[in-house]
Scaffold this active site. Structure first.
Site, short mmCIF file in Angstrom:
data_model
loop_
_atom_site.label_atom_id
_atom_site.label_comp_id
_atom_site.label_asym_id
_atom_site.label_seq_id
_atom_site.Cartn_x
_atom_site.Cartn_y
_atom_site.Cartn_z
N ALA A 8 6.54 -4.86 -7.02
CA ALA A 8 5.92 -3.70 -7.67
C ALA A 8 4.46 -4.00 -7.95
CB ALA A 8 6.65 -3.37 -8.97
N GLY A 9 3.57 -3.17 -7.41
CA GLY A 9 2.15 -3.32 -7.68
C GLY A 9 1.66 -2.23 -8.61
N HIS A 10 1.02 -2.63 -9.71
CA HIS A 10 0.52 -1.67 -10.69
C HIS A 10 -1.01 -1.68 -10.68
CE1 HIS A 10 4.46 -1.72 -13.26
NE2 HIS A 10 4.63 -1.28 -12.02
N ASP A 59 -3.89 16.30 -11.21
CA ASP A 59 -4.88 16.84 -10.27
C ASP A 59 -4.24 17.25 -8.95
OD1 ASP A 59 -4.36 14.09 -10.04
OD2 ASP A 59 -6.19 13.73 -8.89
N THR A 65 10.09 -3.83 0.42
CA THR A 65 8.77 -4.47 0.43
C THR A 65 8.84 -5.86 1.04
OG1 THR A 65 9.08 -5.38 -1.79
CG2 THR A 65 8.03 -3.19 -1.61
N PHE A 116 -0.82 12.43 -12.12
CA PHE A 116 -1.26 13.18 -10.94
C PHE A 116 -1.30 14.69 -11.22
CE2 PHE A 116 0.31 9.15 -9.44
CZ PHE A 116 -0.59 8.78 -8.46
N ARG A 162 1.89 0.66 2.99
CA ARG A 162 2.53 1.65 3.87
C ARG A 162 2.29 3.07 3.35
NH1 ARG A 162 7.18 -2.04 4.08
NH2 ARG A 162 8.47 -0.56 2.93
#
Length: 539
Positions: free
Chosen positions: A230-232, A487, A311, A485, A457
């Site tokens: 998990a990338g934050h 926007d 991942t 999000f 990806r």
């Protein structure tokens, strides 16, 4: 109380020889910073003033009795006062006193700061421990011989007026420390809610990093669980930074950092992130029980990358090895030499945070739809991603949880399908061109932004899934919703700084989210930027 000493806690120990007083004082000094005063050393100082040298226990006992006869036992309080007049201390431990008068004079000098702890043990244990003792003076031949001194024999009478009595025959030294530390309020005895939790309500990539970094400034301890799959992302200028294993407030706050016992880490990647962020061992605590990802774990997941869009970071394989490798214990964080400066029993870190009323933020990873148990199996991650699981991974009682913030994005996403299978169901799917048409962004802007933080990806996108939202709310019991999000509903929302400045359709959308979840939309992210979160919290 004596103003020159400034002690807020003065622990006075009593008890027979071999009961465990020295062992306890060492632990109080090491773990809680107590300053130790040994009456034997005070006797040595008094003897030097009289040009006298003491060689044996019998001489120590006789000299102590002589001092008691001289001033009624006041010499201990006088000596303690003189020591800490020169070097004030907050927490003092006197090891030990032998008559009630010595305690009374200390109480007269230091008032309510004094806590008298009497220690006792069964005679068989005392006799055995006496023979195992290592001392620097001439010792009696047996415990019975040491009791020929009348004052020594009468020490057990001090239990009657002690603030607490501990029998050390019925517990080990660690038990004694916990019991005594609780008596002294060095460990918290309440369970006041002080822990807030941030979780994902969809399939991950809900913008948790942005929300976590915004909230982090309000906390003294930040906790990260999960794994590097998990990338934050955290907004920074001139570019963003992606945290894979450290909490998202690492670079923007001075809070203490913790990697939870239930986490799974890649040591090489973690050490690079530590270096990137300039984190010191004094700030970061990694629990020794954290699981380590091996190169074999990463290779073992190659098929999952193709079949379900994993991942491929080795997290699931490492978790499986932790379970299946119990006959030959798997490699843990405590076994990695490079991590040793950061290894700490996080139970102690949490105990200290509870004691001082620190606020704690647990940063969950991924989302409810990816839960191993509650998601769309087999297209799920290798762990439970719910609020309950995050608390469990951290080693924190649910009773301590104050707020659960569930993050949801206006258009849910999942990664593109694997080369040989699918990455899983995703509501009513849309094209990015359709989202572009609705929002006012160009398709190129959206597809450039919508790539996964860990593997890069392209993401798939769908209409908002209200069924999933309801399930996630039932699973996590959120007290608050962070809607991200905004926007993407309308690019005009990027200019909003307050709730009423959002478009009418966005306000209605937020109200509908509140209706379905039963929780207020307290945080709204209008874009990925510095001043882009509308904060409507009442806490």
């Amino acid at each position: 109380m004596c103003g020159s000493c400034m002690a807020t806690r003065l622990v006075v120990l009593s008890g027979p020889i071999g009961v465990g007083k020295s062992t306890l004082t060492k632990s109080l000094a090491t773990r809680f910073g107590a300053r130790i005063v040994k009456t034997r050393e005070l006797l040595d100082l008094e003897a030097q003033h009289s040009f006298k040298t003491i060689h044996s226990r019998e001489e120590y006992q006789a000299f102590g009795e002589a001092l008691d006869l001289r001033d009624g036992g006041q010499w201990v309080a006088n000596a303690v006062h003189e020591l800490f007049r020169r070097e004030p201390a907050d927490f003092i431990c006197v090891d030990s006193v032998r008559i009630q008068a010595q305690i009374d004079f200390l109480r007269k000098q230091y008032g309510l700061a004094v806590f008298h702890l009497h220690m006792t043990a069964d005679i068989e244990d005392l006799e055995m421990r006496f023979l195992e003792r290592s001392v620097t003076f001439e010792e009696a031949a047996s415990y019975a011989e040491s009791q020929l001194c009348e004052t020594e024999r009468a020490v057990h009478h001090l239990a009657a007026r002690a603030d607490a009595v501990v029998n050390t025959s019925r517990c080990n030294p660690g038990d004694v420390v916990v019991r005594v530390a609780t008596y002294l309020k060095l460990l918290s005895r309440d369970h006041a809610p002080s822990v807030d939790l941030l979780v994902g309500g969809q399939f991950g990539s809900e913008g948790k990093g942005h929300i976590a970094s915004f909230l982090a400034r309000e906390y003294q301890l930040l906790i990260r669980g999960g794994g590097p799959n998990a990338g934050h992302k955290v907004y920074e200028t001139p570019s963003v930074y992606t945290h894979h294993q450290l909490p998202c407030g690492t670079r923007s706050t001075t809070a203490q950092l913790m990697i939870a016992p239930g986490a799974i880490i890649n040591p090489e990647a973690l050490l690079k992130e530590i270096a990137d962020c300039g984190v010191t061992p004094e700030r970061l605590s990694i629990d020794p029980r954290v699981m380590i990802i091996s190169r074999e774990d990463i290779r073992a997941e190659e098929l999952l990358v193709k079949r379900i869009g994993s991942t491929g970071q080795g997290v699931g394989a490492a978790a499986a090895r932790r379970i299946m490798g119990r006959s030959e214990p798997a490699l843990l964080a405590r076994d990695v030499a490079a991590l040793k400066p950061f290894i700490q029993d996080t139970n102690r870190l949490l105990e200290n945070a509870y004691l001082h009323g620190d606020r704690i933020l647990i940063e969950g990873t991924q989302g409810a739809g990816l839960s191993l148990y509650h998601g769309s199996y087999p297209n799920v991650t290798s762990r439970d991603t719910s609020a309950s699981a995050c608390v469990s991974e951290a080693g924190i009682s649910p009773k301590r949880v104050r707020k659960i913030v569930m993050t949801c994005r206006t258009y849910p996403i999942r990664v593109q399908n694997g080369t040989e299978g699918t990455s899983g169901p995703l509501g009513k799917e849309l094209s990015w061109s359709e989202v572009a048409k609705r929002s006012g962004y160009s398709e190129e802007e959206l597809t450039a932004a919508e790539k996964t933080s860990t593997t890069g990806r392209q993401r798939r996108v769908s209409e908002f899934d209200w069924v999933q939202l309801r399930r996630a709310a039932l699973l996590n019991g959120p007290t608050d919703i962070a809607l991200t999000f905004a926007d993407y509903l309308d690019r005009k929302n990027t200019d909003a700084r307050r709730f009423e400045q959002l478009t009418d359709a966005t306000i209605k959308f937020a109200e509908e989210v509140e209706n379905v979840t039963g929780a207020p939309v307290s945080l709204i992210s209008t874009r990925f930027n510095f001043r882009s979160i509308i904060d409507r919290r009442n806490w």
